[in-house]
Motif scaffolding. Structure first.
Motif, PDB file in Angstrom:
ATOM      1  N   SER A 100      30.256  -7.768   6.533  1.00 45.51           N
ATOM      2  CA  SER A 100      30.921  -8.411   5.375  1.00 45.51           C
ATOM      3  C   SER A 100      30.552  -7.924   4.243  1.00 45.51           C
ATOM      4  CB  SER A 100      30.991 -10.064   5.802  1.00 45.51           C
ATOM      5  OG  SER A 100      29.776 -10.640   5.502  1.00 45.51           O
ATOM      6  N   GLY A 101      29.069  -7.424   3.992  1.00 45.52           N
ATOM      7  CA  GLY A 101      28.690  -6.618   3.126  1.00 45.52           C
ATOM      8  C   GLY A 101      29.408  -5.745   2.200  1.00 45.52           C
ATOM      9  N   ASN A 179      25.245 -20.607   2.398  1.00 44.97           N
ATOM     10  CA  ASN A 179      23.666 -20.173   2.727  1.00 44.97           C
ATOM     11  C   ASN A 179      22.622 -20.285   1.428  1.00 44.97           C
ATOM     12  OD1 ASN A 179      21.263 -17.968   2.441  1.00 44.97           O
ATOM     13  ND2 ASN A 179      23.069 -16.451   3.079  1.00 44.97           N
ATOM     14  N   ASP A 207      33.431 -16.437   0.932  1.00 42.00           N
ATOM     15  CA  ASP A 207      32.660 -15.993   1.954  1.00 42.00           C
ATOM     16  C   ASP A 207      32.791 -17.027   2.846  1.00 42.00           C
ATOM     17  OD1 ASP A 207      30.589 -15.422   3.328  1.00 42.00           O
ATOM     18  OD2 ASP A 207      29.817 -14.013   1.448  1.00 42.00           O
ATOM     19  N   TYR A 210      29.234 -17.850   7.936  1.00 38.36           N
ATOM     20  CA  TYR A 210      28.323 -18.985   8.689  1.00 38.36           C
ATOM     21  C   TYR A 210      29.766 -19.766   9.245  1.00 38.36           C
ATOM     22  CZ  TYR A 210      24.463 -16.582   7.117  1.00 38.36           C
ATOM     23  OH  TYR A 210      24.085 -15.669   6.273  1.00 38.36           O
ATOM     24  N   SER A 236      32.812 -12.131   8.711  1.00 43.38           N
ATOM     25  CA  SER A 236      31.354 -11.401   9.598  1.00 43.38           C
ATOM     26  C   SER A 236      31.387 -11.451  11.125  1.00 43.38           C
ATOM     27  CB  SER A 236      30.275 -11.402   8.983  1.00 43.38           C
ATOM     28  OG  SER A 236      29.466 -10.666   9.315  1.00 43.38           O
ATOM     29  N   SER A 238      28.486 -10.309  12.611  1.00 35.68           N
ATOM     30  CA  SER A 238      26.994 -10.036  11.921  1.00 35.68           C
ATOM     31  C   SER A 238      26.634 -11.556  13.036  1.00 35.68           C
ATOM     32  CB  SER A 238      26.582 -10.348  11.376  1.00 35.68           C
ATOM     33  OG  SER A 238      26.843  -8.519  10.400  1.00 35.68           O
ATOM     34  N   LYS A 239      27.323 -13.133  11.912  1.00 33.21           N
ATOM     35  CA  LYS A 239      25.997 -14.153  12.690  1.00 33.21           C
ATOM     36  C   LYS A 239      26.789 -14.694  14.314  1.00 33.21           C
ATOM     37  CE  LYS A 239      24.574 -13.227   8.558  1.00 33.21           C
ATOM     38  NZ  LYS A 239      24.197 -12.575   8.094  1.00 33.21           N
ATOM     39  N   ARG A 246      27.935  -4.237  12.605  1.00 34.22           N
ATOM     40  CA  ARG A 246      28.295  -3.736  11.448  1.00 34.22           C
ATOM     41  C   ARG A 246      30.007  -3.991  11.567  1.00 34.22           C
ATOM     42  NH1 ARG A 246      25.140  -5.829   9.212  1.00 34.22           N
ATOM     43  NH2 ARG A 246      25.900  -5.033   7.454  1.00 34.22           N
TER      44      ARG A 246
HETATM   45  C1  LIG Z   1      26.736 -15.470   2.813  1.00 34.97           C
HETATM   46  C2  LIG Z   1      26.765 -14.212   3.602  1.00 34.97           C
HETATM   47  N1  LIG Z   1      27.633 -13.544   2.757  1.00 34.97           N
HETATM   48  C3  LIG Z   1      27.571 -11.943   3.569  1.00 34.97           C
HETATM   49  C4  LIG Z   1      26.702 -11.269   4.289  1.00 34.97           C
HETATM   50  C5  LIG Z   1      26.831  -9.991   5.038  1.00 34.97           C
HETATM   51  O1  LIG Z   1      26.458 -10.112   5.861  1.00 34.97           O
HETATM   52  P1  LIG Z   1      26.751  -8.683   6.875  1.00 34.97           P
HETATM   53  O2  LIG Z   1      27.334  -7.733   6.184  1.00 34.97           O
HETATM   54  O3  LIG Z   1      25.507  -8.295   8.028  1.00 34.97           O
HETATM   55  O4  LIG Z   1      28.415  -9.209   7.180  1.00 34.97           O
HETATM   56  C6  LIG Z   1      25.346 -12.318   4.400  1.00 34.97           C
HETATM   57  C7  LIG Z   1      24.087 -11.558   5.015  1.00 34.97           C
HETATM   58  O5  LIG Z   1      23.357 -12.059   5.400  1.00 34.97           O
HETATM   59  C8  LIG Z   1      25.195 -13.006   3.577  1.00 34.97           C
HETATM   60  O6  LIG Z   1      24.470 -14.152   4.218  1.00 34.97           O
END
Ligand SMILES: Cc1ncc(COP(=O)(O)O)c(C=O)c1O
Length: 410
Positions: A100-101, A179, A207, A210, A236, A238-239, A246
């Protein structure tokens, strides 16, 4: 040893500082958004990989086999997934991104010019702050309380900016498991936020990284679901599954989507297809089961960390934001503890944490805050790590005086 590169004087201007060589992970690793290694469903992922490769493996001969927005099954899966957040959309409104970055980067680039202003939550994702700083954007922090963004204060900020003839481009918010504070914005505040954004002509950039990791299943629907014409939504994998894969996604209306896709095509030749195939295959069957189990484990680890902090720091922790989900604990120590001064001595003990100033729009006022990730370390590592942190803090600042750790003379 080979001679070093002869042309470093030709490097472009404005590069980020050179990266240090990676020396491995520290013993007590409380930084970043790592996941629980014992809950990566490796065998099921292997079975999913075998199934998709046997079925759709020939697709790997192509760049972007299902077009630049990502694998069809993955986008269809995201459509179903975000339906659980109240969102109605089509695969044409979903872009799969490399984390998501990358979604954040793309949205920033679609909306922002140097010198623009954006509003962020006063404590926020450090990566979002860094990206905005690099783009030369002015960041204004809006106060939070235990329920997330304070709408009254945000209204005053937007009015003040208007007086100065400034209309921020967007309000970046992490409404569902914020976050670093872990709050969940109640539905009436979501409505009020949307009304404010509409009144001031500001985009809401939501965003929901989480949002699947909540302790209770009653989080209000995503803000995007309330008005897709004024919100851009990112999420994302990722979490919920693995940061190393990725994979993330953006949901937006086509006017925005067409610009995001145009930009992504300039940046890369598509997000890795195998990851997309495996995630869609695995999560289509096992999302609820996997996330339910992971969330239970995360909650136990949070309890372990809270107990360890209470044992080792006692009342020295002035405030602990009890998260309603996710992987982080945000705490405040007394003002006389400057956590940035603990970074080096803690690192010598093999311990890393995220210092508050890096997670704040007002770094000077956040010197006594820190963020601790409890997802990666085992319960034993959490206990020993927090004891080590208390000892380092005591040696540097004289507090906490009554830590169990210090009484033991450890
Ligand atoms: C609020 C938030 N957005 C986006 C990201 C990016 O995560 P990723 O690129 O792994 O999806 C993070 C990563 O910690 C995050 O905490």
């Amino acid at each position: 040893m080979a001679a070093s590169f002869a042309y470093s004087h030709l490097f472009a201007e404005g590069l980020p500082a050179p990266a240090p060589r990676w020396t491995g992970f520290p013993k007590y690793n409380f930084i970043g958004g790592h996941n629980d290694p014992e809950h990566v469903p490796a065998a099921d992922l292997a079975a999913a990989a075998e199934a998709v490769l046997r079925r759709d493996g020939a697709d790997l001969a192509l760049y972007n086999p299902h077009g630049p927005q990502g694998f069809r099954a993955t986008r269809e899966y995201v459509v179903n997934k975000v339906a659980g957040r109240g969102i109605t959309c089509t695969p044409e409104e979903v872009l799969i991104t490399s984390g998501s970055g990358q979604g954040l980067d793309l949205v920033n680039r679609v909306l922002l010019n140097r010198g623009d202003t954006v509003v962020l939550e006063e404590f926020t994702y450090g990566g979002a702050l860094t990206k905005l700083q690099r783009l030369g954007v002015n960041v204004v922090g809006a106060p939070l309380d235990d329920d997330g963004l304070r709408i009254d204060a945000l209204g005053r900020i937007l009015d003040d900016l208007k007086q100065k003839a400034t209309v921020p481009k967007f309000i970046y918010t992490i409404p569902t498991v914020q976050n670093p504070t872990g709050s969940i914005l109640p539905v009436d505040r979501r409505e009020a936020l949307l009304a404010l954004a509409k009144k001031h002509g500001v985009v809401i950039f939501e965003d929901e990284c989480y949002a699947d990791l909540t302790w209770n299943p009653d989080a209000p629907a995503a803000i995007y679901s309330m008005d897709p014409s004024r919100v851009i939504h990112v999420g994302s994998f990722s979490k919920t599954l693995s940061p190393a894969l990725r994979l993330g996604y953006v949901v937006s209306d086509w006017t925005v989507m067409s610009r995001l896709v145009g930009l992504k095509r300039e940046i890369d030749s598509g997000t890795g297809a195998l990851e997309q195939m495996v995630v869609a295959e695995y999560f289509s069957r096992s999302f609820t089961e996997h996330v339910g189990e992971l969330t239970g484990v995360l909650r136990e680890k949070l309890d372990t960390m809270v107990e360890a902090l209470e044992r080792e720091f006692g009342t020295t922790v002035e405030k602990m934001w009890r998260p309603k989900g996710g992987i982080f604990l945000w705490i405040k120590l007394p003002d006389r503890v400057d956590v940035t001064k603990l970074v080096a001595p803690a690192a010598k003990e093999g311990l890393v944490f995220n210092p508050g100033p890096e997670w704040s729009c007002n770094p000077a006022q956040t010197k006594s805050h820190m963020r601790l990730c409890f997802a990666l370390p085992s319960k034993d590592v959490i206990r020993n790590g927090i004891a080590t942190l208390a000892r380092v803090c005591y040696e540097e600042t004289g507090i906490p005086e009554q830590s169990a750790n210090i009484r033991r003379g450890a």
